[in-house]
Design a protein around this motif. Sequence first.
Motif, PDB file in Angstrom:
ATOM      1  N   PRO A 102     -37.711 -25.912 -87.451  1.00 20.69           N
ATOM      2  CA  PRO A 102     -36.726 -24.838 -87.301  1.00 20.69           C
ATOM      3  C   PRO A 102     -35.904 -25.015 -86.030  1.00 20.69           C
ATOM      4  O   PRO A 102     -36.322 -25.674 -85.072  1.00 20.69           O
ATOM      5  CB  PRO A 102     -37.596 -23.571 -87.232  1.00 20.69           C
ATOM      6  CG  PRO A 102     -38.923 -24.052 -86.729  1.00 20.69           C
ATOM      7  CD  PRO A 102     -39.107 -25.420 -87.301  1.00 20.69           C
ATOM      8  N   LEU A 103     -34.729 -24.398 -86.033  1.00 18.17           N
ATOM      9  CA  LEU A 103     -33.836 -24.437 -84.874  1.00 18.17           C
ATOM     10  C   LEU A 103     -33.955 -23.125 -84.124  1.00 18.17           C
ATOM     11  O   LEU A 103     -33.820 -22.051 -84.705  1.00 18.17           O
ATOM     12  CB  LEU A 103     -32.395 -24.654 -85.344  1.00 18.17           C
ATOM     13  CG  LEU A 103     -31.314 -24.711 -84.261  1.00 18.17           C
ATOM     14  CD1 LEU A 103     -31.539 -25.911 -83.348  1.00 18.17           C
ATOM     15  CD2 LEU A 103     -29.932 -24.779 -84.895  1.00 18.17           C
ATOM     16  N   LEU A 104     -34.199 -23.210 -82.819  1.00 14.35           N
ATOM     17  CA  LEU A 104     -34.396 -22.016 -81.996  1.00 14.35           C
ATOM     18  C   LEU A 104     -33.258 -21.869 -80.992  1.00 14.35           C
ATOM     19  O   LEU A 104     -32.847 -22.837 -80.353  1.00 14.35           O
ATOM     20  CB  LEU A 104     -35.725 -22.093 -81.243  1.00 14.35           C
ATOM     21  CG  LEU A 104     -37.004 -22.126 -82.090  1.00 14.35           C
ATOM     22  CD1 LEU A 104     -38.227 -22.305 -81.201  1.00 14.35           C
ATOM     23  CD2 LEU A 104     -37.139 -20.846 -82.902  1.00 14.35           C
ATOM     24  N   GLY A 105     -32.764 -20.643 -80.851  1.00 11.44           N
ATOM     25  CA  GLY A 105     -31.850 -20.317 -79.762  1.00 11.44           C
ATOM     26  C   GLY A 105     -30.441 -20.854 -79.883  1.00 11.44           C
ATOM     27  O   GLY A 105     -29.733 -20.936 -78.880  1.00 11.44           O
ATOM     28  N   ARG A 106     -29.995 -21.226 -81.086  1.00 13.53           N
ATOM     29  CA  ARG A 106     -28.659 -21.791 -81.226  1.00 13.53           C
ATOM     30  C   ARG A 106     -27.794 -21.005 -82.209  1.00 13.53           C
ATOM     31  O   ARG A 106     -26.846 -21.559 -82.764  1.00 13.53           O
ATOM     32  CB  ARG A 106     -28.766 -23.252 -81.704  1.00 13.53           C
ATOM     33  CG  ARG A 106     -29.460 -24.195 -80.738  1.00 13.53           C
ATOM     34  CD  ARG A 106     -28.686 -24.353 -79.453  1.00 13.53           C
ATOM     35  NE  ARG A 106     -29.132 -25.503 -78.668  1.00 13.53           N
ATOM     36  CZ  ARG A 106     -28.724 -25.767 -77.448  1.00 13.53           C
ATOM     37  NH1 ARG A 106     -27.847 -24.949 -76.853  1.00 13.53           N
ATOM     38  NH2 ARG A 106     -29.163 -26.829 -76.795  1.00 13.53           N
ATOM     39  N   ASN A 107     -28.082 -19.742 -82.415  1.00 16.66           N
ATOM     40  CA  ASN A 107     -27.320 -18.960 -83.389  1.00 16.66           C
ATOM     41  C   ASN A 107     -25.837 -18.872 -83.029  1.00 16.66           C
ATOM     42  O   ASN A 107     -24.966 -18.964 -83.904  1.00 16.66           O
ATOM     43  CB  ASN A 107     -27.902 -17.549 -83.508  1.00 16.66           C
ATOM     44  CG  ASN A 107     -29.265 -17.544 -84.171  1.00 16.66           C
ATOM     45  OD1 ASN A 107     -29.628 -18.494 -84.869  1.00 16.66           O
ATOM     46  ND2 ASN A 107     -30.035 -16.498 -83.944  1.00 16.66           N
ATOM     47  N   THR A 108     -25.544 -18.675 -81.746  1.00 23.34           N
ATOM     48  CA  THR A 108     -24.141 -18.559 -81.330  1.00 23.34           C
ATOM     49  C   THR A 108     -23.404 -19.862 -81.572  1.00 23.34           C
ATOM     50  O   THR A 108     -22.280 -19.869 -82.110  1.00 23.34           O
ATOM     51  CB  THR A 108     -24.064 -18.183 -79.841  1.00 23.34           C
ATOM     52  OG1 THR A 108     -24.716 -16.925 -79.636  1.00 23.34           O
ATOM     53  CG2 THR A 108     -22.619 -18.080 -79.387  1.00 23.34           C
ATOM     54  N   GLU A 109     -24.019 -20.978 -81.188  1.00 27.81           N
ATOM     55  CA  GLU A 109     -23.363 -22.275 -81.321  1.00 27.81           C
ATOM     56  C   GLU A 109     -23.124 -22.635 -82.790  1.00 27.81           C
ATOM     57  O   GLU A 109     -22.020 -23.041 -83.175  1.00 27.81           O
ATOM     58  CB  GLU A 109     -24.197 -23.365 -80.645  1.00 27.81           C
ATOM     59  CG  GLU A 109     -24.255 -23.257 -79.128  1.00 27.81           C
ATOM     60  CD  GLU A 109     -25.405 -22.387 -78.642  1.00 27.81           C
ATOM     61  OE1 GLU A 109     -25.935 -21.596 -79.462  1.00 27.81           O
ATOM     62  OE2 GLU A 109     -25.771 -22.498 -77.458  1.00 27.81           O
ATOM     63  N   THR A 110     -24.171 -22.476 -83.617  1.00 28.71           N
ATOM     64  CA  THR A 110     -24.018 -22.840 -85.022  1.00 28.71           C
ATOM     65  C   THR A 110     -23.035 -21.905 -85.728  1.00 28.71           C
ATOM     66  O   THR A 110     -22.236 -22.346 -86.556  1.00 28.71           O
ATOM     67  CB  THR A 110     -25.369 -22.815 -85.741  1.00 28.71           C
ATOM     68  OG1 THR A 110     -25.985 -21.532 -85.584  1.00 28.71           O
ATOM     69  CG2 THR A 110     -26.302 -23.874 -85.177  1.00 28.71           C
ATOM     70  N   GLY A 111     -23.078 -20.616 -85.398  1.00 29.97           N
ATOM     71  CA  GLY A 111     -22.150 -19.679 -86.019  1.00 29.97           C
ATOM     72  C   GLY A 111     -20.698 -20.013 -85.704  1.00 29.97           C
ATOM     73  O   GLY A 111     -19.818 -19.950 -86.583  1.00 29.97           O
ATOM     74  N   THR A 112     -20.427 -20.386 -84.457  1.00 30.60           N
ATOM     75  CA  THR A 112     -19.063 -20.753 -84.076  1.00 30.60           C
ATOM     76  C   THR A 112     -18.594 -21.996 -84.824  1.00 30.60           C
ATOM     77  O   THR A 112     -17.471 -22.039 -85.354  1.00 30.60           O
ATOM     78  CB  THR A 112     -18.994 -21.004 -82.560  1.00 30.60           C
ATOM     79  OG1 THR A 112     -19.350 -19.802 -81.864  1.00 30.60           O
ATOM     80  CG2 THR A 112     -17.590 -21.417 -82.141  1.00 30.60           C
ATOM     81  N   LEU A 113     -19.441 -23.017 -84.895  1.00 33.49           N
ATOM     82  CA  LEU A 113     -19.060 -24.257 -85.567  1.00 33.49           C
ATOM     83  C   LEU A 113     -18.862 -24.048 -87.061  1.00 33.49           C
ATOM     84  O   LEU A 113     -17.948 -24.628 -87.660  1.00 33.49           O
ATOM     85  CB  LEU A 113     -20.120 -25.328 -85.310  1.00 33.49           C
ATOM     86  CG  LEU A 113     -20.179 -25.865 -83.874  1.00 33.49           C
ATOM     87  CD1 LEU A 113     -21.411 -26.731 -83.679  1.00 33.49           C
ATOM     88  CD2 LEU A 113     -18.919 -26.659 -83.547  1.00 33.49           C
ATOM     89  N   VAL A 114     -19.704 -23.231 -87.680  1.00 34.70           N
ATOM     90  CA  VAL A 114     -19.553 -22.959 -89.110  1.00 34.70           C
ATOM     91  C   VAL A 114     -18.219 -22.284 -89.383  1.00 34.70           C
ATOM     92  O   VAL A 114     -17.493 -22.645 -90.330  1.00 34.70           O
ATOM     93  CB  VAL A 114     -20.727 -22.109 -89.626  1.00 34.70           C
ATOM     94  CG1 VAL A 114     -20.414 -21.536 -91.007  1.00 34.70           C
ATOM     95  CG2 VAL A 114     -22.004 -22.938 -89.682  1.00 34.70           C
ATOM     96  N   ARG A 115     -17.867 -21.303 -88.583  1.00 36.54           N
ATOM     97  CA  ARG A 115     -16.585 -20.607 -88.787  1.00 36.54           C
ATOM     98  C   ARG A 115     -15.405 -21.564 -88.628  1.00 36.54           C
ATOM     99  O   ARG A 115     -14.450 -21.521 -89.391  1.00 36.54           O
ATOM    100  CB  ARG A 115     -16.450 -19.446 -87.792  1.00 36.54           C
ATOM    101  CG  ARG A 115     -17.317 -18.245 -88.099  1.00 36.54           C
ATOM    102  CD  ARG A 115     -16.891 -17.039 -87.282  1.00 36.54           C
ATOM    103  NE  ARG A 115     -16.957 -17.301 -85.856  1.00 36.54           N
ATOM    104  CZ  ARG A 115     -18.046 -17.138 -85.115  1.00 36.54           C
ATOM    105  NH1 ARG A 115     -19.173 -16.733 -85.679  1.00 36.54           N
ATOM    106  NH2 ARG A 115     -18.019 -17.378 -83.824  1.00 36.54           N
TER     107      ARG A 115
END
Length: 464
Positions: A102-115
């Motif tokens: 699992p990936l921990l602590g990267r919700n902000t980074e992944t959310g920005t890149l997905v958008r």
Amino acid sequence: MNLTVTAGPAQDTQVGALIRAHRLRIGLTQRELADLSTISVRAIRDLEHGRARRPRTDTVRLMADALRLGPRARAALEDAAQLGRALGVTAGPPAPPDAPQPLLGRNTETGTLVRELSPDGEERLTHVVGLPGVGKTRVALAVAATLHGGGMPVLWHAFPGAAREYLPTGPGIWTELTDRLVAGLYGDEPGPENTEPAGGLLGEGPVLLVLDGAPAGAPRFDRLTRLLHDVPGLRLLVTSDEPWQAPGERLFLLCPLPVPAADGNGSDLSGRPADPGTEGEPAVRMFLDQVRRVRPEPAAAGADRERAVRICRLLDGHPGALSAAASWLVVSDLAALCDTLEADPTAFLDHLGGRADCLRESLRNRIGRLPAGPRTLLTALCAAPGGGESAGAGALEDSFQLPALTALTGRSLPECGRLLRELLLSGLVRAAHEEGASHFRVPALVRALVPGAAVCAPQATAAV
């Protein structure tokens, strides 16, 4: 013209779209093409409208002859027909590799890149940069998985030496296509004009191409521009240690995970508020998760939790360093690990299991590849009062602002700003923005590996 990979109503296919485009280019009707090729009008109509998706080799040859196609256009048509035959109508869109952890602590980074990389996003070339081992590949896997879950096909290419934090996909038609695209960007052959077949195969729908662990040298920009032109729906997600400096490149700096402040309260080293419970910090959660994998014992007691927090701070929340340090708990304990890292943060940078990826050497190479100006500034920062190895744990809290660099280097403010930007993009300096003020610091791991860091600063400099 869309990528046709799933069963459903008839629609344009790559081979059909190419036939129709070439027919209209030379001004032939379907009847005239049928007469020239000896293929029935109905067969031509079915191909162009997507009702026939897997033409025979003889059909493609006759069609190419009738359309008077040159070698490149003929190859594109043959490739499109081959892809249609290989995929059939039941194959789903290509998917990214599976990440085992699992990936921990990267919700902000992944959310920005997905958008930004989604079909409605505005970015077509996003380059994730940062220190070796900071987690660029793992973030790219999460972004690719999310976009694929939303229906976007994903082509994945790992360069030699890329971190293998996933289970690779097997060979197939999509792997061959991806390798061909990458060879077109980097190799001597094929040339930039040969990306047109890829446009015919992939169509105009959104497609994500991930280039994981790209080499230090950038591809030829004329070929990159041609690829983006020929494949209108293509989005590129690149991971590497250094930016390409390509036109239109969106640089995305991935920093280490946030860690608690010195007293466990206030702000972390990224400027974000720290959780009241230090185990809630991403770096601490990741390290304790790695510890439990190595030593599946009851939850750590208070003293061990404090040591875990201290280790995360000593290693600057760097995921690769934390994972390597945790692996040494097979032969050590948290107290000894913490004491050793207090004296030398680089003591356990390499994984105990002897994995091929050597974090210490990768970090040294990253520092060594710096241009002369940024490297001189980094050395001066590490040699400044309070920044040497003798400063010990207190050096973790040292920070500076941009104006201080003018006194340290004797350069103008704009010159210092450009040098500092290069160090930031390399991941060798971290930034924190608090109440409108920007502060910077050199991570302890970097300080310990900078050649000449223990040398005294020049006499005419001021402390930073």
